[in-house]
Design a protein around this motif. Structure first.
Motif, PDB file in Angstrom:
ATOM      1  N   PRO A 110       0.813  -1.138  -0.143  1.00 31.61           N
ATOM      2  CA  PRO A 110      -0.116   0.156  -0.042  1.00 31.61           C
ATOM      3  C   PRO A 110       0.747   1.444  -0.067  1.00 31.61           C
ATOM      4  O   PRO A 110       0.477   2.163  -0.685  1.00 31.61           O
ATOM      5  CB  PRO A 110      -0.831  -0.165   1.202  1.00 31.61           C
ATOM      6  CG  PRO A 110      -0.732  -1.574   1.749  1.00 31.61           C
ATOM      7  CD  PRO A 110       0.545  -2.059   1.038  1.00 31.61           C
ATOM      8  N   VAL A 111       1.915   1.470   0.694  1.00 34.05           N
ATOM      9  CA  VAL A 111       2.900   2.387   0.809  1.00 34.05           C
ATOM     10  C   VAL A 111       3.440   2.732  -0.482  1.00 34.05           C
ATOM     11  O   VAL A 111       3.386   3.999  -1.029  1.00 34.05           O
ATOM     12  CB  VAL A 111       4.151   2.141   1.781  1.00 34.05           C
ATOM     13  CG1 VAL A 111       4.865   3.391   1.669  1.00 34.05           C
ATOM     14  CG2 VAL A 111       3.196   2.100   3.170  1.00 34.05           C
ATOM     15  N   ILE A 112       3.868   1.584  -1.138  1.00 34.91           N
ATOM     16  CA  ILE A 112       4.530   1.625  -2.630  1.00 34.91           C
ATOM     17  C   ILE A 112       3.429   2.002  -3.506  1.00 34.91           C
ATOM     18  O   ILE A 112       3.677   3.106  -4.233  1.00 34.91           O
ATOM     19  CB  ILE A 112       5.094   0.259  -3.041  1.00 34.91           C
ATOM     20  CG1 ILE A 112       6.240  -0.157  -2.117  1.00 34.91           C
ATOM     21  CG2 ILE A 112       5.307   0.452  -4.550  1.00 34.91           C
ATOM     22  CD1 ILE A 112       6.875  -1.260  -2.316  1.00 34.91           C
ATOM     23  N   PHE A 113       2.155   1.611  -3.436  1.00 37.11           N
ATOM     24  CA  PHE A 113       1.127   2.089  -4.253  1.00 37.11           C
ATOM     25  C   PHE A 113       0.818   3.690  -4.124  1.00 37.11           C
ATOM     26  O   PHE A 113       0.495   4.390  -5.105  1.00 37.11           O
ATOM     27  CB  PHE A 113      -0.274   1.240  -4.043  1.00 37.11           C
ATOM     28  CG  PHE A 113      -1.304   1.666  -5.011  1.00 37.11           C
ATOM     29  CD1 PHE A 113      -1.410   1.030  -6.171  1.00 37.11           C
ATOM     30  CD2 PHE A 113      -2.452   2.307  -4.501  1.00 37.11           C
ATOM     31  CE1 PHE A 113      -2.215   1.534  -7.139  1.00 37.11           C
ATOM     32  CE2 PHE A 113      -3.495   2.450  -5.125  1.00 37.11           C
ATOM     33  CZ  PHE A 113      -3.570   2.021  -6.599  1.00 37.11           C
ATOM     34  N   ILE A 114       0.715   4.275  -2.949  1.00 32.68           N
ATOM     35  CA  ILE A 114       0.484   5.499  -2.701  1.00 32.68           C
ATOM     36  C   ILE A 114       1.714   6.217  -3.122  1.00 32.68           C
ATOM     37  O   ILE A 114       1.404   7.231  -3.833  1.00 32.68           O
ATOM     38  CB  ILE A 114       0.183   5.764  -1.153  1.00 32.68           C
ATOM     39  CG1 ILE A 114      -1.120   5.217  -0.846  1.00 32.68           C
ATOM     40  CG2 ILE A 114       0.181   7.190  -0.992  1.00 32.68           C
ATOM     41  CD1 ILE A 114      -1.475   5.181   0.686  1.00 32.68           C
ATOM     42  N   VAL A 115       2.986   5.926  -2.985  1.00 35.13           N
ATOM     43  CA  VAL A 115       3.916   6.784  -3.622  1.00 35.13           C
ATOM     44  C   VAL A 115       4.007   6.747  -5.063  1.00 35.13           C
ATOM     45  O   VAL A 115       4.172   7.787  -5.470  1.00 35.13           O
ATOM     46  CB  VAL A 115       5.418   6.057  -3.156  1.00 35.13           C
ATOM     47  CG1 VAL A 115       6.631   6.623  -3.880  1.00 35.13           C
ATOM     48  CG2 VAL A 115       5.507   6.509  -1.544  1.00 35.13           C
ATOM     49  N   LEU A 116       3.524   5.662  -5.801  1.00 37.23           N
ATOM     50  CA  LEU A 116       3.512   5.493  -7.392  1.00 37.23           C
ATOM     51  C   LEU A 116       2.444   6.643  -7.789  1.00 37.23           C
ATOM     52  O   LEU A 116       2.621   7.365  -8.620  1.00 37.23           O
ATOM     53  CB  LEU A 116       3.306   4.107  -7.775  1.00 37.23           C
ATOM     54  CG  LEU A 116       4.554   3.226  -7.760  1.00 37.23           C
ATOM     55  CD1 LEU A 116       4.224   2.067  -8.046  1.00 37.23           C
ATOM     56  CD2 LEU A 116       5.495   3.725  -8.547  1.00 37.23           C
ATOM     57  N   ILE A 117       1.227   6.526  -6.994  1.00 38.49           N
ATOM     58  CA  ILE A 117       0.103   7.650  -7.435  1.00 38.49           C
ATOM     59  C   ILE A 117       0.640   8.917  -7.223  1.00 38.49           C
ATOM     60  O   ILE A 117       0.345   9.733  -8.031  1.00 38.49           O
ATOM     61  CB  ILE A 117      -1.187   7.221  -6.653  1.00 38.49           C
ATOM     62  CG1 ILE A 117      -1.572   5.780  -7.040  1.00 38.49           C
ATOM     63  CG2 ILE A 117      -2.022   8.195  -6.836  1.00 38.49           C
ATOM     64  CD1 ILE A 117      -2.928   5.242  -6.303  1.00 38.49           C
ATOM     65  N   MET A 118       1.379   9.223  -6.030  1.00 43.26           N
ATOM     66  CA  MET A 118       1.580  10.599  -5.979  1.00 43.26           C
ATOM     67  C   MET A 118       2.737  11.161  -6.660  1.00 43.26           C
ATOM     68  O   MET A 118       2.666  12.023  -7.613  1.00 43.26           O
ATOM     69  CB  MET A 118       2.221  10.837  -4.347  1.00 43.26           C
ATOM     70  CG  MET A 118       1.186  10.619  -3.341  1.00 43.26           C
ATOM     71  SD  MET A 118       2.014  10.786  -1.696  1.00 43.26           S
ATOM     72  CE  MET A 118       2.943  12.002  -1.697  1.00 43.26           C
TER      73      MET A 118
END
Length: 149
Positions: A110-118
């Protein structure tokens, strides 16, 4: 009327003991009882999923409490009882799961996913104004040329 009352009393008399089912575990050593209470508080009911086996009323929780009791009576330690339950029901049964590659991924994805979206949103915002400005300038120049003619 007497028959209805008698039938009602019999039904309540038959039904009431079913509600009074309670697990009674006796321990010769108070330390064993403390271990039992601690173990039933840290083991999760597989059916209820967010309730420990001490508080759960599910049949599987009753079975698990009986097994914890019998393992403690056999002289097993807390760690051995937890290991037995984890072997039987999986890591989910223990409220403190071990850190493995699978659990690390559960936290990291989830953290990686949020960083990629940002990153994607920031990249899109920084690229868009230049393209929009050039297109708007061309439209404005075209409108000015139309007005002059």
């Amino acid at each position: 009327m007497k028959k209805v009352f008698l039938l009602l009393v019999l039904m309540v008399g038959i039904y009431d003991p079913a509600l009074a089912v309670e697990d009674n575990y006796s321990f010769a050593d108070p330390a064993q009882r403390v271990k039992f209470l601690e173990l039933t508080a840290v083991l999760r009911c597989p059916m209820c999923q967010n309730q420990n086996i001490a508080d759960s009323d599910a049949m599987i929780a009753h079975d698990m409490r009986r097994k914890v009791y019998s393992l403690l009576k056999e002289g097993k330690s807390k760690e051995e009882v937890i290991a037995y339950m984890k072997d039987r029901y999986g890591d989910f049964v223990y409220y403190k799961p071990p850190v493995t590659i699978a659990t690390v991924w559960l936290w990291a994805l989830p953290v990686i996913f949020i960083v990629l979206i940002m990153f994607f949103v920031i990249y899109r915002r920084s690229a868009t104004p230049e393209q929009d400005t050039a297109a708007k300038l061309e439209q404005a120049e075209a409108m000015l040329k139309q007005d002059d003619s």
